[in-house]
Design a protein around this motif. Sequence first.
Motif, PDB file in Angstrom:
ATOM      1  N   SER A 127     -32.861  17.155  -0.829  1.00 18.51           N
ATOM      2  CA  SER A 127     -32.249  18.417  -0.389  1.00 18.51           C
ATOM      3  C   SER A 127     -31.470  19.123  -1.488  1.00 18.51           C
ATOM      4  N   GLY A 128     -31.199  18.436  -2.583  1.00 17.13           N
ATOM      5  CA  GLY A 128     -30.524  19.072  -3.714  1.00 17.13           C
ATOM      6  C   GLY A 128     -29.018  19.120  -3.632  1.00 17.13           C
ATOM      7  N   ASN A 129     -28.400  18.550  -2.578  1.00 19.90           N
ATOM      8  CA  ASN A 129     -26.941  18.535  -2.457  1.00 19.90           C
ATOM      9  C   ASN A 129     -26.389  17.291  -3.145  1.00 19.90           C
ATOM     10  N   VAL A 130     -26.288  17.362  -4.470  1.00 21.96           N
ATOM     11  CA  VAL A 130     -25.930  16.188  -5.263  1.00 21.96           C
ATOM     12  C   VAL A 130     -24.537  15.683  -4.912  1.00 21.96           C
ATOM     13  N   GLY A 131     -23.594  16.578  -4.764  1.00 27.54           N
ATOM     14  CA  GLY A 131     -22.231  16.166  -4.449  1.00 27.54           C
ATOM     15  C   GLY A 131     -22.134  15.435  -3.124  1.00 27.54           C
ATOM     16  N   GLU A 132     -22.757  15.977  -2.091  1.00 22.32           N
ATOM     17  CA  GLU A 132     -22.712  15.327  -0.776  1.00 22.32           C
ATOM     18  C   GLU A 132     -23.485  14.021  -0.784  1.00 22.32           C
ATOM     19  N   GLY A 133     -24.607  13.985  -1.506  1.00 23.86           N
ATOM     20  CA  GLY A 133     -25.357  12.741  -1.608  1.00 23.86           C
ATOM     21  C   GLY A 133     -24.560  11.653  -2.290  1.00 23.86           C
ATOM     22  N   SER A 175     -18.973  13.384  -6.275  1.00 24.77           N
ATOM     23  CA  SER A 175     -18.673  13.362  -4.841  1.00 24.77           C
ATOM     24  C   SER A 175     -17.538  14.301  -4.471  1.00 24.77           C
ATOM     25  N   PHE A 176     -16.727  14.692  -5.433  1.00 25.58           N
ATOM     26  CA  PHE A 176     -15.622  15.618  -5.174  1.00 25.58           C
ATOM     27  C   PHE A 176     -15.966  17.058  -5.577  1.00 25.58           C
ATOM     28  N   THR A 177     -17.236  17.319  -5.847  1.00 26.98           N
ATOM     29  CA  THR A 177     -17.664  18.659  -6.241  1.00 26.98           C
ATOM     30  C   THR A 177     -18.803  19.119  -5.341  1.00 26.98           C
ATOM     31  N   ASN A 178     -19.161  20.370  -5.483  1.00 33.88           N
ATOM     32  CA  ASN A 178     -20.305  20.921  -4.740  1.00 33.88           C
ATOM     33  C   ASN A 178     -21.530  21.031  -5.643  1.00 33.88           C
ATOM     34  N   ALA A 179     -21.688  20.062  -6.535  1.00 32.42           N
ATOM     35  CA  ALA A 179     -22.795  20.082  -7.491  1.00 32.42           C
ATOM     36  C   ALA A 179     -24.133  20.122  -6.760  1.00 32.42           C
ATOM     37  N   GLN A 180     -25.044  20.901  -7.300  1.00 31.02           N
ATOM     38  CA  GLN A 180     -26.381  21.048  -6.745  1.00 31.02           C
ATOM     39  C   GLN A 180     -27.395  20.454  -7.713  1.00 31.02           C
ATOM     40  N   ALA A 218     -20.620   3.757 -16.194  1.00 29.04           N
ATOM     41  CA  ALA A 218     -20.767   5.197 -16.464  1.00 29.04           C
ATOM     42  C   ALA A 218     -21.401   5.939 -15.287  1.00 29.04           C
ATOM     43  N   PRO A 219     -22.512   5.466 -14.705  1.00 27.87           N
ATOM     44  CA  PRO A 219     -23.047   6.167 -13.517  1.00 27.87           C
ATOM     45  C   PRO A 219     -22.088   6.167 -12.342  1.00 27.87           C
ATOM     46  N   LEU A 220     -21.314   5.070 -12.193  1.00 31.10           N
ATOM     47  CA  LEU A 220     -20.360   5.021 -11.084  1.00 31.10           C
ATOM     48  C   LEU A 220     -19.276   6.076 -11.247  1.00 31.10           C
ATOM     49  N   VAL A 221     -18.750   6.203 -12.442  1.00 32.16           N
ATOM     50  CA  VAL A 221     -17.734   7.228 -12.696  1.00 32.16           C
ATOM     51  C   VAL A 221     -18.310   8.618 -12.455  1.00 32.16           C
ATOM     52  N   LEU A 222     -19.546   8.846 -12.896  1.00 29.05           N
ATOM     53  CA  LEU A 222     -20.177  10.147 -12.682  1.00 29.05           C
ATOM     54  C   LEU A 222     -20.374  10.414 -11.192  1.00 29.05           C
ATOM     55  N   ALA A 223     -20.781   9.384 -10.436  1.00 30.10           N
ATOM     56  CA  ALA A 223     -20.979   9.554  -8.993  1.00 30.10           C
ATOM     57  C   ALA A 223     -19.660   9.878  -8.292  1.00 30.10           C
ATOM     58  N   VAL A 224     -18.589   9.213  -8.700  1.00 30.58           N
ATOM     59  CA  VAL A 224     -17.283   9.501  -8.105  1.00 30.58           C
ATOM     60  C   VAL A 224     -16.883  10.954  -8.382  1.00 30.58           C
ATOM     61  N   TYR A 225     -17.101  11.393  -9.610  1.00 34.88           N
ATOM     62  CA  TYR A 225     -16.774  12.789  -9.945  1.00 34.88           C
ATOM     63  C   TYR A 225     -17.605  13.766  -9.124  1.00 34.88           C
ATOM     64  N   LEU A 256     -24.939  18.681 -13.370  1.00 33.04           N
ATOM     65  CA  LEU A 256     -24.021  17.563 -13.220  1.00 33.04           C
ATOM     66  C   LEU A 256     -22.572  18.037 -13.163  1.00 33.04           C
ATOM     67  N   THR A 257     -22.387  19.298 -12.879  1.00 33.91           N
ATOM     68  CA  THR A 257     -21.044  19.857 -12.709  1.00 33.91           C
ATOM     69  C   THR A 257     -21.035  20.717 -11.451  1.00 33.91           C
ATOM     70  N   GLY A 258     -19.857  20.990 -10.983  1.00 31.82           N
ATOM     71  CA  GLY A 258     -19.724  21.836  -9.800  1.00 31.82           C
ATOM     72  C   GLY A 258     -18.266  22.161  -9.540  1.00 31.82           C
ATOM     73  N   LYS A 259     -18.032  22.986  -8.548  1.00 30.66           N
ATOM     74  CA  LYS A 259     -16.680  23.365  -8.185  1.00 30.66           C
ATOM     75  C   LYS A 259     -16.003  22.234  -7.423  1.00 30.66           C
ATOM     76  N   TRP A 260     -14.755  21.981  -7.734  1.00 28.53           N
ATOM     77  CA  TRP A 260     -13.995  20.909  -7.095  1.00 28.53           C
ATOM     78  C   TRP A 260     -13.751  21.262  -5.623  1.00 28.53           C
ATOM     79  N   VAL A 261     -14.169  20.355  -4.720  1.00 28.07           N
ATOM     80  CA  VAL A 261     -14.012  20.605  -3.282  1.00 28.07           C
ATOM     81  C   VAL A 261     -13.203  19.508  -2.603  1.00 28.07           C
TER      82      VAL A 261
END
Length: 310
Positions: A276-282, A52-57, A43-50, A61-66
């Motif tokens: 730094s709060g950049n969850v998607g990039e992290g 990584s393709f967003t700009n979540a901050q 479950a955490p792996l699937v969430l991390a994959v999701y 746990l959600t963000g715009k698809w990038v």
Amino acid sequence: MAAVAAAGGSRRGRLRYVAERRGVLAGLLISPAVLFITALVGAPLVLAVYLSFTNAQAGSLTGKWVGLANFRAAWRDPIFRGALKHTAEMTLISQAVVVICAGLLAHALIHRFRGRWLLRFLILLPWAAPISLTVIGFLWFYDPQASIWNWFLIKLHIVTPLTKPNWLGTPNAAMSSIITVQAWRTIPFATVIFIAGISSIPQEVDDAAAIDGATGLRKFWYVSLPLQLPIAMVAILFGIVFTATDMVVPYILTNGGPFNSTQMITTWAFTTGINSGNVGEGAAIALFLLPVLAFVAIGMLVFARRAEVT
């Protein structure tokens, strides 16, 4: 009524027969562990994959698809490329030290002598002790003012109080310190696996080797090593995974410093995603290790299987 009871008994008998079959029973017994691992890791792996393709901050746990933007940004970052290099360097050097030391210790501890159980217990302690506690202890060992290593070097007249090294304050010394701690904590685990591998060699093999004149180094190279190689590959594989994905040792000792010279993939992912709060990039930075470790694991398992002596 009798017909209904007979039908129910027949159905229960068929279910019992199916449940007692080896394949079905094995699946039933292992299913709780599979479900637990799936919930804990999957479950955490699937969430991390999701992510990584967003700009979540931070805080969401959600963000715009990038798309692949996070991965491209991470690859263009020189700190990330340096972290990738440092992670490979730390992993390869520490595991080379681990294999050599664990092999020597295992071959020494396989023989009977007084106090062997105590020595085995002391060797196992670094692996059993809480990693954060032991690394904090190493902070004292490497302290610029109160380092026990510097005290010994000064007493041996190798350095002077004015030329003593700053173990965590210069790039090369800091990286060497991290590699030393990583090797120190992994050696016990590898030693136990090596001992198990040596113990699994039948005595008849050693007797046959002695009759054929294979002793000493020749026996090790042509008899012991081929038989130990598959289990040694498993020890190396676990060591690589544990070391490459570890964040505690580099984070507590240097936190990536000085000047990002000891920044690892794990510490840089934590710094980017959490601090730094950049969850998607992290998340994208952390996932760079996944295909690399998967490739290494598959390759080493295939090699271990081919190295099995039948």
